[in-house]
Design an enzyme around this catalytic site. Structure first.
Site, PDB file in Angstrom:
ATOM      1  N   LYS A  84      55.255  31.170 -44.968  1.00  0.00           N
ATOM      2  CA  LYS A  84      55.022  31.317 -46.400  1.00  0.00           C
ATOM      3  C   LYS A  84      56.313  30.930 -47.082  1.00  0.00           C
ATOM      4  O   LYS A  84      57.382  31.460 -46.780  1.00  0.00           O
ATOM      5  CB  LYS A  84      54.646  32.752 -46.771  1.00  0.00           C
ATOM      6  CG  LYS A  84      54.471  32.893 -48.292  1.00  0.00           C
ATOM      7  CD  LYS A  84      53.852  34.214 -48.703  1.00  0.00           C
ATOM      8  CE  LYS A  84      54.870  35.312 -48.836  1.00  0.00           C
ATOM      9  NZ  LYS A  84      54.295  36.510 -49.496  1.00  0.00           N
ATOM     10  N   LYS A 243      67.370  47.888 -52.791  1.00  0.00           N
ATOM     11  CA  LYS A 243      66.255  48.570 -53.449  1.00  0.00           C
ATOM     12  C   LYS A 243      66.017  49.928 -52.789  1.00  0.00           C
ATOM     13  O   LYS A 243      66.282  50.097 -51.586  1.00  0.00           O
ATOM     14  CB  LYS A 243      64.962  47.741 -53.352  1.00  0.00           C
ATOM     15  CG  LYS A 243      64.906  46.567 -54.310  1.00  0.00           C
ATOM     16  CD  LYS A 243      63.519  45.926 -54.251  1.00  0.00           C
ATOM     17  CE  LYS A 243      63.450  44.654 -55.065  1.00  0.00           C
ATOM     18  NZ  LYS A 243      62.167  43.955 -54.872  1.00  0.00           N
TER      19      LYS A 243
HETATM   20  P1  NAD Z   1      56.364  44.300 -61.298  1.00  0.00           P
HETATM   21  O1  NAD Z   1      57.580  43.644 -61.843  1.00  0.00           O
HETATM   22  O2  NAD Z   1      55.027  43.876 -61.789  1.00  0.00           O
HETATM   23  O3  NAD Z   1      56.494  45.893 -61.529  1.00  0.00           O
HETATM   24  C1  NAD Z   1      57.703  46.567 -61.284  1.00  0.00           C
HETATM   25  C2  NAD Z   1      57.438  48.055 -61.183  1.00  0.00           C
HETATM   26  O4  NAD Z   1      58.693  48.713 -60.908  1.00  0.00           O
HETATM   27  C3  NAD Z   1      56.927  48.672 -62.496  1.00  0.00           C
HETATM   28  O5  NAD Z   1      56.123  49.766 -62.184  1.00  0.00           O
HETATM   29  C4  NAD Z   1      58.225  49.120 -63.158  1.00  0.00           C
HETATM   30  O6  NAD Z   1      58.021  50.142 -64.119  1.00  0.00           O
HETATM   31  C5  NAD Z   1      58.966  49.660 -61.945  1.00  0.00           C
HETATM   32  N1  NAD Z   1      60.406  49.761 -62.154  1.00  0.00           N
HETATM   33  C6  NAD Z   1      61.224  48.821 -62.677  1.00  0.00           C
HETATM   34  N2  NAD Z   1      62.492  49.316 -62.738  1.00  0.00           N
HETATM   35  C7  NAD Z   1      62.438  50.589 -62.253  1.00  0.00           C
HETATM   36  C8  NAD Z   1      63.414  51.600 -62.061  1.00  0.00           C
HETATM   37  N3  NAD Z   1      64.693  51.409 -62.391  1.00  0.00           N
HETATM   38  N4  NAD Z   1      63.011  52.781 -61.537  1.00  0.00           N
HETATM   39  C9  NAD Z   1      61.710  52.994 -61.183  1.00  0.00           C
HETATM   40  N5  NAD Z   1      60.753  52.059 -61.351  1.00  0.00           N
HETATM   41  C10 NAD Z   1      61.118  50.875 -61.884  1.00  0.00           C
HETATM   42  O7  NAD Z   1      56.473  44.168 -59.724  1.00  0.00           O
HETATM   43  P2  NAD Z   1      55.314  44.148 -58.631  1.00  0.00           P
HETATM   44  O8  NAD Z   1      54.853  42.753 -58.428  1.00  0.00           O
HETATM   45  O9  NAD Z   1      54.324  45.208 -58.923  1.00  0.00           O
HETATM   46  O10 NAD Z   1      56.164  44.523 -57.311  1.00  0.00           O
HETATM   47  C11 NAD Z   1      56.698  45.816 -57.155  1.00  0.00           C
HETATM   48  C12 NAD Z   1      57.648  45.819 -55.987  1.00  0.00           C
HETATM   49  O11 NAD Z   1      56.952  45.523 -54.781  1.00  0.00           O
HETATM   50  C13 NAD Z   1      58.780  44.793 -56.067  1.00  0.00           C
HETATM   51  O12 NAD Z   1      59.976  45.421 -55.640  1.00  0.00           O
HETATM   52  C14 NAD Z   1      58.352  43.718 -55.094  1.00  0.00           C
HETATM   53  O13 NAD Z   1      59.454  42.995 -54.580  1.00  0.00           O
HETATM   54  C15 NAD Z   1      57.704  44.581 -54.035  1.00  0.00           C
HETATM   55  N6  NAD Z   1      56.785  43.874 -53.134  1.00  0.00           N
HETATM   56  C16 NAD Z   1      56.791  44.263 -51.837  1.00  0.00           C
HETATM   57  C17 NAD Z   1      55.941  43.646 -50.944  1.00  0.00           C
HETATM   58  C18 NAD Z   1      55.904  44.111 -49.511  1.00  0.00           C
HETATM   59  O14 NAD Z   1      55.305  43.445 -48.685  1.00  0.00           O
HETATM   60  N7  NAD Z   1      56.474  45.226 -49.185  1.00  0.00           N
HETATM   61  C19 NAD Z   1      55.098  42.605 -51.365  1.00  0.00           C
HETATM   62  C20 NAD Z   1      55.088  42.258 -52.715  1.00  0.00           C
HETATM   63  C21 NAD Z   1      55.940  42.905 -53.597  1.00  0.00           C
END
Ligand code: NAD
Length: 338
Positions: A84, A243
């Protein structure tokens, strides 16, 4: 002049057929159930040592503030081979595009020739939600009734939809750092026919039997003291160094599972607990071992279980291979000869 094509073997001249599944087709083809099955199978293969992820590449490219990279691997059982490619372009939203961009390329494991090109944006959300759903199926208490959601961004709706399939949840409680985003959780719960309540983190920990964290936070939101015995947590947001979603002490109290131990301790939620000497790689179990029955998983109703979902390339390959199969079966696959 030398005709080079005349010197090439016949099979090479024939080219090979590459299936293309565009981003716009994925929603009509892929189901959360198919994503669940694909991710469950690949976690199981990883734990048997039959599938492995290659080292991840992720670079700040010095243009458009973008982060770009590759996640790749090979599953010897399903023969899913590929990568990917994608990353994060912060300026995309202003252009009406998604900031996260991904594309999956699959290769024929017998010949190395490309076999498919698949839009990866929706698939990423589905495979991430499938991973936490697999953890809930294998680790949450059977009598779990309340689902707690921390995070209300793009991924959160997919997470909730997949999680509620795994237990007879009667209610969803949610918290988000940006309260104005909570309507996404309320709307998704309504779509699923479940009552939703916005709560404090203390209330969330006191009520929830299963907690999904899906934020981009760099500091813990959920504290050890918030979480009661018997809870299952799927920590899905931490996929990068720095993170953090939950207090490190919680990992010392919980039995911790992950998709891949190497990622969990370096870029997953466990990185902080490991750095503080509260846990180590030896204490963390691949979820696939529970799927395969070589680890018992949860051992009591009082135990806290945690899944540190870091996101591995094999998940992407598994769902991409599944969607290619569905596209071919349903006759909607476009094909080009390369
Ligand atoms: P998004 O930008 O749409 O949403 C971000 C979320 O984090 C929101 O709920 C926001 O309020 C919150 N947030 C931002 N700053 C914050 C803080 N200081 N304290 C607490 N909460 C805070 O992002 P998304 O697409 O929903 O992705 C969320 C997370 O999941 C990202 O970190 C992304 O990298 C991760 N992710 C992980 C995987 C995996 O396989 N584990 C896959 C995709 C995304």
């Amino acid at each position: 002049m030398n005709d080079l094509s005349a010197q090439a073997p016949k099979a090479a001249q024939a080219g090979n057929t590459v299936t293309i599944v565009p981003e716009a087709e994925i929603a009509g083809l892929m189901t959360p159930e198919a994503a669940f099955d694909a991710v469950e199978a690949t976690f199981a293969a990883m734990a048997r040592g039959d599938a492995y992820n290659f080292p991840v590449i992720r670079e700040a490219i010095g243009h458009a503030d973008a982060l770009y990279g590759f996640k790749s691997g090979f599953d010897r059982e399903s023969l899913a081979l590929g990568l990917k490619s994608g990353g994060y372009w912060p300026g995309n939203e202003a252009r009406g595009l998604t900031n996260h961009q991904s594309t999956v390329i699959l290769f024929d494991a017998d010949t190395g020739r490309p076999s498919a090109l698949v839009g990866g944006n929706l698939l990423t959300a589905l495979r991430t939600a499938a991973a936490s759903a697999v953890s809930i199926r294998y680790l949450a208490r059977q009598d779990a009734k309340v689902l707690g959601m921390i995070g209300a961004g793009h991924q959160s709706a997919f997470q909730m939809r997949a999680a509620v399939q795994q237990r007879s949840f009667e209610k969803v409680v949610g918290w988000n750092y940006h309260p104005e985003m909570l309507s996404r959780l309320a709307d998704t719960a309504a779509e699923l026919g479940l009552p939703f309540e916005a709560v404090t983190l203390e209330e969330l920990g006191a009520q929830a039997d299963v907690i999904v964290t899906i934020t981009s936070s760099f500091a813990p939101s959920l504290l050890d003291a918030h979480v009661r015995p018997g809870t299952h947590l799927a920590c899905m947001g931490t996929d990068t160094k720095g993170k953090q979603e939950v207090e490190a002490g919680l990992l010392a109290r919980a039995r911790v599972f992950t998709d891949e131990v190497a990622q969990s301790v370096t870029l997953g939620e466990a990185q902080h607990a490991v750095a503080e000497g509260l846990t180590s790689a030896d204490d963390i179990t691949q979820l696939g071992a529970v799927i395969n029955g070589t680890h018992p998983g949860r051992t009591s109703d009082q135990e806290i279980t945690m899944f540190d979902g870091t996101g591995v390339g094999l998940q992407d390959l598994a769902v991409a291979a599944a969607v290619v199969r569905l596209a071919r079966e349903q006759g909607v696959a476009s094909q080009v000869v390369l």
